[in-house]
Enzyme design. Structure first.
Site, mmCIF file in Angstrom:
data_model
loop_
_atom_site.group_PDB
_atom_site.id
_atom_site.type_symbol
_atom_site.label_atom_id
_atom_site.label_comp_id
_atom_site.label_asym_id
_atom_site.label_seq_id
_atom_site.Cartn_x
_atom_site.Cartn_y
_atom_site.Cartn_z
ATOM 1 N N GLU B 266 0.840 -1.201 0.000
ATOM 2 C CA GLU B 266 0.000 0.000 0.000
ATOM 3 C C GLU B 266 0.877 1.254 0.000
ATOM 4 O O GLU B 266 0.528 2.260 -0.602
ATOM 5 C CB GLU B 266 -0.956 -0.009 1.193
ATOM 6 N N GLU B 295 -0.426 -0.789 -9.729
ATOM 7 C CA GLU B 295 0.096 -2.031 -9.147
ATOM 8 C C GLU B 295 1.574 -2.217 -9.478
ATOM 9 O O GLU B 295 2.301 -2.861 -8.715
ATOM 10 C CB GLU B 295 -0.728 -3.232 -9.622
#
Lengths: 501, 501
Positions: B266, B295
């Site tokens: 994260e 990502e």
């Protein structure tokens, strides 16, 4: 007609969603938001408040209210529908007087002001907050001018929190209070040493303070499935729906009472909000009747319940489990004394019940003078300290303990302060009425019976949400208008006994 | 023309404020909201998303975009203004295809679904989630039909996260990956005992895990003045502005790696969002280029950096200070092995780098079949378990470790899953390019030098926000289109060495 009513309700629901979303953003701003977030947050709040306002003052709402006027005549005057239409009409008329740009600007500036006030308080420098406070006072004056008034510029701002109440009425009530309290405080001062708070002096682990406050809140009836407690610079209560009502507090190891009574106070507000009927959700009726009625609930739980002997008869053994070493030998009487020491002090939210009101008078006087242009923002610290000296005989050593202590001005809450003292007054009028229904309410508290109190409040006050104007509600519940005598009698009896006057 | 551009920007700012406000409400829903709050929250989110949508697809925006078309020709194609107009035009065309009522219904249902999914996962009962998931799949199908497609109903949903990517392209890339990874996993399985994770077995105090993760995040460059980490059922990143980017994680005492790598993952997303230029704030350019690009950043930090030997050369001594008793004798090599054990496991977010992709293939296949109507919601648990058996040779003992593990479907994020594996692929294409600029980047990590990595990412990726379509950005940065070979080569080299293949 039913179709139009539904249309109106749909718009009101949308407006409510926007305002409650803004409340979530505000809650976050005061609890968890990292410092960098303030700029974006101020924009987001301004947008939400502007959109809510614009939608509410739309021509469509005006037309629907007009179309629905016959319904107001048909329905029972006390029915939910009639009350909804009345409250909406009155809010609509007020909001229509405010330009959306002013609403947005106030939202943006108060969001920015929160962080600046917080830093100013931390660094004890009023000067860093002064420019923004100046702007806020100007915005509040614009708001007051837009809303309009005949007697005092403060009237329309007071009216936001206390509908239909006038500055002159507040001044008269405060005069009565002052005439009774100032001599009472003097008498107490002469017997200062009679009541001691030694039992709560020293270091009280903050984690345990927190856990004990949760236990107290749970027992008085705060539903944690529909709420939570967090930490913030200034305690507050906020409602996103009756099923999500949150409180905040602050705890410090050297101030045991402050944290606990902060929690109970906000818990009192939260009980009110959690008690509003679910059918009022997403309408203007999902609110307390006024700020003074709200404060009557919070101040009642904080003081009339929380600072009573029966309360500590019940809770002292619980508290002893949290602080077995410090409080093993404490007696109920010692604790009862400790939470009722009357002593001039700097911080309003930590003040005892008696001197508390003087903190409110001071703020009321400064606010009204400030709005009227009789004094200037830059002079506030000095005037604050002067008044503290006159009222309480003490001078704050810095602005954090003086003019910077409260969140209200940074949040644009001019007009709110008087409702604290009015709430004290109403709390005892309600108590008198409750005692008629249930004469032994206070003694039963000693057995941990809080549910009947809450039940009484739910039935007589919470269940009405914002259906009735505050003074109408007071009349309905007590059969009289606002009257400071029961409160004065309560203080004189309680502190007369404590101090042996 | 400048006046019209400003008008457009004002509307985009309003839309952005509403969407970011919704993001705050969503963050709260997943972190602090008491359970009772979900009903009101779902209404509030529906209203915010509907208003944002309605404002964005208004005729005014259409007319402004048309009026501003000449500006698009005048401006440099790569300029912020040209890119803003292009991105807005493309989003406008997509959003116009969606009825506001569908947008609101999706917001409302996904908010409700979050709590229901969470409870279903806790109680391991898919059946309690099934009815709502059925409704969500129907809503997603409606969304896809509205957006339109020629080849596969999944295309328009994938396009939301990965603009211009087609289901068939994803399938082709996944085929290439599968052909390389399945034999690699088999080879590793034969030498299973070569790599051990004993060093991270046992109980690791969660408070220390949390504090260590904060230390790691701080060092890789996450700015906590503009962010924070909280706990949630499923880790996520959310941005309210580049100056308020928050992450969540979950820690469990028996799963040291899961919590830490969740945080780093994260953190990678957050570094991207914090790196977006401030001039893009309150416009659609304040976003990553796509989910796969996003990502590529999170998976890069999590795996290529976080699971590398140099990373642990730097961080092991720090970690030892947090767990002096457990890790006093741990070596960098032991830790490097422990965080790189390849072993079929149930939970995607806790999977090793190699088997991770198989978790994604499984979800991609189920999602595409589900949307196409080839399978039904009620059959998901069984199909999930069958596929787990085929891909990884293991069968989840319950649905919490199977079909209920991910938050995505409850959140309506159909089309998101493939971007995790695409992100893995892109991470290594970017790494190859970064190595050209700075050949020793990975060895210098051993001295705690993370700033140059972030600097490279900021310059080549973050600085562009959402200016360019993802594949255009990949082309600009790497000179080629998406290509799984560098990723395959990386895995084969790394795990070949680790397992002595």
């Amino acid at each position: 007609m039913q179709a139009q009513l539904q249309q109106l309700k749909d718009i009101l629901a949308e407006v409510d969603d926007l305002m409650r979303a803004a409340a979530v953003l505000q809650w976050d701003l005061e609890t968890y938001m990292p410092p960098g977030g303030v700029e974006a947050r101020s924009q987001q709040l301004a947008t939400l408040e502007r959109l809510a306002h614009t939608r509410f003052v739309s021509e469509e709402v005006g037309r629907l209210l007009e179309d629905l006027h016959p319904l107001l005549e048909q329905e029972e005057p006390d029915s939910n529908t009639a009350c909804l239409l009345r409250v909406t009409q009155s809010e609509y008329e007020k909001e229509c007087k405010l330009p959306g740009e002013l609403v947005a600007e106030l939202a943006r500036k108060t969001a920015l002001a929160h962080t600046i006030w917080q830093n100013a308080r931390e660094t004890k420098t009023f000067s860093t907050f002064q420019p923004l406070l100046n702007e806020l006072v100007d915005l509040m004056r614009r708001k007051a001018e837009n809303l309009g008034y005949t007697d005092h510029i403060y009237d329309p701002l007071l009216d936001v929190y206390e509908p239909q109440m006038k500055t002159a009425e507040v001044a008269a009530i405060f005069k009565t209070l002052k005439d009774a309290l100032v001599p009472l405080i003097q008498q107490i001062a002469e017997r200062r040493d009679v009541v001691q708070d030694k039992v709560f002096q020293g270091h009280f682990d903050v984690k345990r303070q927190w856990d004990f406050s949760l236990e107290v809140l749970r027992e008085i009836g705060y539903d944690f499935r529909c709420g939570r407690q967090d930490a913030s610079a200034h305690p507050f209560t906020t409602s996103f729906s009756p099923d999500d009502v949150r409180i905040t507090t602050r705890v410090a190891s050297e101030h045991f009472s402050a944290g606990l009574f902060g929690s109970i106070h906000e818990g009192g507000h939260a009980l009110y909000e959690q008690g509003i009927p679910r059918e009022f959700v997403r309408t203007p009726l999902n609110n307390g009747a006024s700020s003074a009625i709200h404060e009557s609930q919070s101040r009642f739980w904080e003081n009339v319940v929380g600072r009573s002997r029966p309360f500590w008869t019940h809770f002292l053994p619980r508290l002893q489990r949290f602080y077995p070493e410090q409080l093993a030998n404490a007696t109920v009487d010692q604790v009862y004394q400790a939470v009722n020491v009357v002593q001039p002090s700097f911080i309003r939210v930590e003040a005892d019940e008696v001197t508390y009101n003087l903190h409110v008078f001071l703020r009321f006087e400064l606010e009204t003078d400030l709005l009227a242009g009789a004094i200037e923002v830059k002079d506030l610290p000095e005037l604050w300290n002067q008044k503290m000296n006159i009222y309480l005989g003490i001078t704050p050593p810095d602005d954090a303990l003086g003019v910077l202590q409260d969140v209200h001005w940074s949040a644009g809450l001019f007009g709110y302060f008087p409702t604290y003292a009015l709430g004290n007054v109403l709390a005892l009028q309600f108590e008198q009425r409750m005692r008629q229904d249930w004469p032994g309410w206070d003694t039963e508290v000693a057995q941990g019976k809080f549910a009947p109190i809450l039940h009484w409040q739910r039935e007589h006050i919470h269940a009405h949400g914002r259906k009735f104007a505050p003074q109408e509600l007071v009349q309905r519940v007590t059969g009289e208008t606002i009257n400071p005598q029961p409160y004065i009698a309560y203080l004189e009896a309680k502190y007369g006994e404590l101090y042996g006057l």
